[in-house]
Design a protein around this motif. Structure first.
Motif, PDB file in Angstrom:
ATOM      1  N   THR A 208      43.118  52.642  51.814  1.00  0.00           N
ATOM      2  CA  THR A 208      44.500  53.116  51.934  1.00  0.00           C
ATOM      3  C   THR A 208      45.399  52.507  50.873  1.00  0.00           C
ATOM      4  N   THR A 209      45.274  51.185  50.674  1.00  0.00           N
ATOM      5  CA  THR A 209      46.135  50.518  49.686  1.00  0.00           C
ATOM      6  C   THR A 209      45.888  51.072  48.291  1.00  0.00           C
ATOM      7  N   ARG A 210      44.617  51.295  47.950  1.00  0.00           N
ATOM      8  CA  ARG A 210      44.305  51.826  46.620  1.00  0.00           C
ATOM      9  C   ARG A 210      44.792  53.255  46.469  1.00  0.00           C
ATOM     10  N   LEU A 211      44.650  54.045  47.512  1.00  0.00           N
ATOM     11  CA  LEU A 211      45.152  55.414  47.427  1.00  0.00           C
ATOM     12  C   LEU A 211      46.669  55.444  47.266  1.00  0.00           C
ATOM     13  N   GLN A 212      47.356  54.535  47.964  1.00  0.00           N
ATOM     14  CA  GLN A 212      48.804  54.453  47.803  1.00  0.00           C
ATOM     15  C   GLN A 212      49.171  54.044  46.377  1.00  0.00           C
ATOM     16  N   LEU A 213      48.414  53.104  45.812  1.00  0.00           N
ATOM     17  CA  LEU A 213      48.679  52.662  44.430  1.00  0.00           C
ATOM     18  C   LEU A 213      48.456  53.818  43.456  1.00  0.00           C
ATOM     19  N   ILE A 214      47.378  54.567  43.659  1.00  0.00           N
ATOM     20  CA  ILE A 214      47.110  55.715  42.787  1.00  0.00           C
ATOM     21  C   ILE A 214      48.217  56.749  42.914  1.00  0.00           C
ATOM     22  N   ALA A 215      48.650  57.000  44.153  1.00  0.00           N
ATOM     23  CA  ALA A 215      49.715  57.976  44.360  1.00  0.00           C
ATOM     24  C   ALA A 215      50.996  57.541  43.661  1.00  0.00           C
ATOM     25  N   GLU A 216      51.333  56.243  43.741  1.00  0.00           N
ATOM     26  CA  GLU A 216      52.530  55.753  43.059  1.00  0.00           C
ATOM     27  C   GLU A 216      52.392  55.901  41.549  1.00  0.00           C
ATOM     28  N   ARG A 217      51.188  55.583  41.019  1.00  0.00           N
ATOM     29  CA  ARG A 217      50.982  55.725  39.583  1.00  0.00           C
ATOM     30  C   ARG A 217      51.116  57.184  39.161  1.00  0.00           C
ATOM     31  N   LEU A 218      50.575  58.083  39.963  1.00  0.00           N
ATOM     32  CA  LEU A 218      50.652  59.502  39.622  1.00  0.00           C
ATOM     33  C   LEU A 218      52.098  59.989  39.630  1.00  0.00           C
ATOM     34  N   ARG A 219      52.857  59.526  40.622  1.00  0.00           N
ATOM     35  CA  ARG A 219      54.266  59.924  40.661  1.00  0.00           C
ATOM     36  C   ARG A 219      55.020  59.379  39.443  1.00  0.00           C
ATOM     37  N   ALA A 224      57.420  60.359  34.156  1.00  0.00           N
ATOM     38  CA  ALA A 224      57.540  60.003  32.739  1.00  0.00           C
ATOM     39  C   ALA A 224      56.801  60.968  31.825  1.00  0.00           C
ATOM     40  N   SER A 225      56.071  61.910  32.420  1.00  0.00           N
ATOM     41  CA  SER A 225      55.244  62.849  31.634  1.00  0.00           C
ATOM     42  C   SER A 225      54.329  62.092  30.689  1.00  0.00           C
ATOM     43  N   ASP A 226      53.721  61.002  31.189  1.00  0.00           N
ATOM     44  CA  ASP A 226      52.851  60.135  30.394  1.00  0.00           C
ATOM     45  C   ASP A 226      51.504  60.040  31.083  1.00  0.00           C
ATOM     46  N   LEU A 227      50.461  60.598  30.453  1.00  0.00           N
ATOM     47  CA  LEU A 227      49.116  60.566  31.038  1.00  0.00           C
ATOM     48  C   LEU A 227      48.257  59.455  30.458  1.00  0.00           C
ATOM     49  N   SER A 228      48.839  58.547  29.709  1.00  0.00           N
ATOM     50  CA  SER A 228      48.056  57.477  29.090  1.00  0.00           C
ATOM     51  C   SER A 228      47.886  56.263  29.981  1.00  0.00           C
ATOM     52  N   THR A 229      48.588  56.215  31.119  1.00  0.00           N
ATOM     53  CA  THR A 229      48.501  55.043  31.998  1.00  0.00           C
ATOM     54  C   THR A 229      47.184  55.075  32.752  1.00  0.00           C
ATOM     55  N   PRO A 230      46.418  53.980  32.700  1.00  0.00           N
ATOM     56  CA  PRO A 230      45.128  53.965  33.416  1.00  0.00           C
ATOM     57  C   PRO A 230      45.340  53.918  34.935  1.00  0.00           C
ATOM     58  N   LEU A 231      44.417  54.546  35.672  1.00  0.00           N
ATOM     59  CA  LEU A 231      44.442  54.542  37.142  1.00  0.00           C
ATOM     60  C   LEU A 231      43.302  53.679  37.668  1.00  0.00           C
ATOM     61  N   PRO A 232      43.550  52.831  38.705  1.00  0.00           N
ATOM     62  CA  PRO A 232      42.484  52.008  39.297  1.00  0.00           C
ATOM     63  C   PRO A 232      41.593  52.851  40.205  1.00  0.00           C
ATOM     64  N   ILE A 233      40.355  53.075  39.804  1.00  0.00           N
ATOM     65  CA  ILE A 233      39.419  53.866  40.589  1.00  0.00           C
ATOM     66  C   ILE A 233      38.185  53.019  40.873  1.00  0.00           C
ATOM     67  N   SER A 234      37.906  52.710  42.193  1.00  0.00           N
ATOM     68  CA  SER A 234      36.720  51.939  42.621  1.00  0.00           C
ATOM     69  C   SER A 234      36.616  50.628  41.891  1.00  0.00           C
ATOM     70  N   GLY A 235      37.723  49.951  41.708  1.00  0.00           N
ATOM     71  CA  GLY A 235      37.724  48.645  41.066  1.00  0.00           C
ATOM     72  C   GLY A 235      37.822  48.720  39.570  1.00  0.00           C
TER      73      GLY A 235
END
Length: 244
Positions: A208-219, A224-235
């Motif tokens: 849940t915490t990781r999914l929330q972090l990913i959701a915040e990053r996606l928002r 910012a219309s910036d797709l260069s930010t890395p997303l934490p996936i499975s560590g």
């Protein structure tokens, strides 16, 4: 080895299912044991007390009938019907006591007292057939107390023992049910609840915490219309590229 989100959810649901099955099995085993204990209490201990009570009542009915015959309070048709019914009841109940494994020893020990009752029945049968109040009154005066009183005392003593055993069995059954209740609530439900809470906390930390972090990053990326930010996936991290 890292578990995927799907595997972690399977672990959580599997634990819940196993816990539910375990609690159901434990509850059914308690119910089954309670049924067996209740059956032993009713079928054995209580049935013995009821049989002795019936035997006592039949002997007292014979005594009451004898008093009425002596006092000439009944007609002979009534006397014959009641005498036959009481005689058959005493003989049948005594045979039931002899066939009862818990009362057989007591019945064999008191065979002499029962024979005295049978002798009284034989002695009363003749004046009843002759319709003689006088002869029946003589039998009552000379044989009634000597035959019935010892038998009634023996029945009452054995019934007291059976009543004590039934009370002890009832107390043991209640104590067993209380212990099993504590086991179900304390040992079963609390263990399952603790396990579910721990697994829920584990899922929250790892999923849940990781999914929330990913959701915040996606928002943030969408804003910012910036797709260069890395997303934490499975560590690890995953970079999104702009498709052209």
């Amino acid at each position: 080895m890292r578990l995927t989100v799907h595997q972690r959810l399977v672990v959580f649901s599997g634990f819940c299912l196993i816990a539910l099955v375990g609690l159901t099995w434990l509850s059914m085993s308690v119910v089954r044991e309670a049924e067996e204990a209740t059956d032993r209490l009713v079928r054995e201990q209580m049935s013995d007390v009821w049989l002795l009570t019936d035997l006592d009542r039949s002997h007292r009915q014979l005594k009451d009938l004898s008093y009425k015959i002596k006092a000439q309070l009944l007609l002979w048709d009534e006397i014959n019907a009641q005498f036959e019914e009481t005689s058959l009841a005493i003989k049948a109940q005594w045979q039931s006591a002899l066939g009862n494994p818990r009362l057989q020893g007591w019945a064999e020990k008191n065979t002499e007292a029962h024979q005295a009752v049978l002798s009284l029945l034989v002695a009363l049968k003749e004046p009843i057939d002759e319709a003689s109040y006088y002869s029946a009154g003589k039998v009552v005066d000379f044989q009634l107390y000597q035959a019935l009183d010892p038998m009634l005392e023996d029945i009452d003593a054995r019934r007291s023992v059976g009543r004590q055993q039934a009370e002890a069995g009832s107390a043991a059954l209640v104590e067993f049910l209380e212990q099993q209740q504590h086991l179900l609530v304390g040992g079963g439900a609390l263990f399952v609840l603790l396990g579910i809470l721990l697994l829920t906390y584990w899922l929250r930390r790892t999923v849940t915490t990781r999914l929330q972090l990913i959701a915040e990053r996606l928002r943030s990326m969408e804003a910012a219309s910036d797709l260069s930010t890395p997303l934490p996936i499975s560590g690890g991290v995953m970079k999104l590229r702009r498709w052209r």
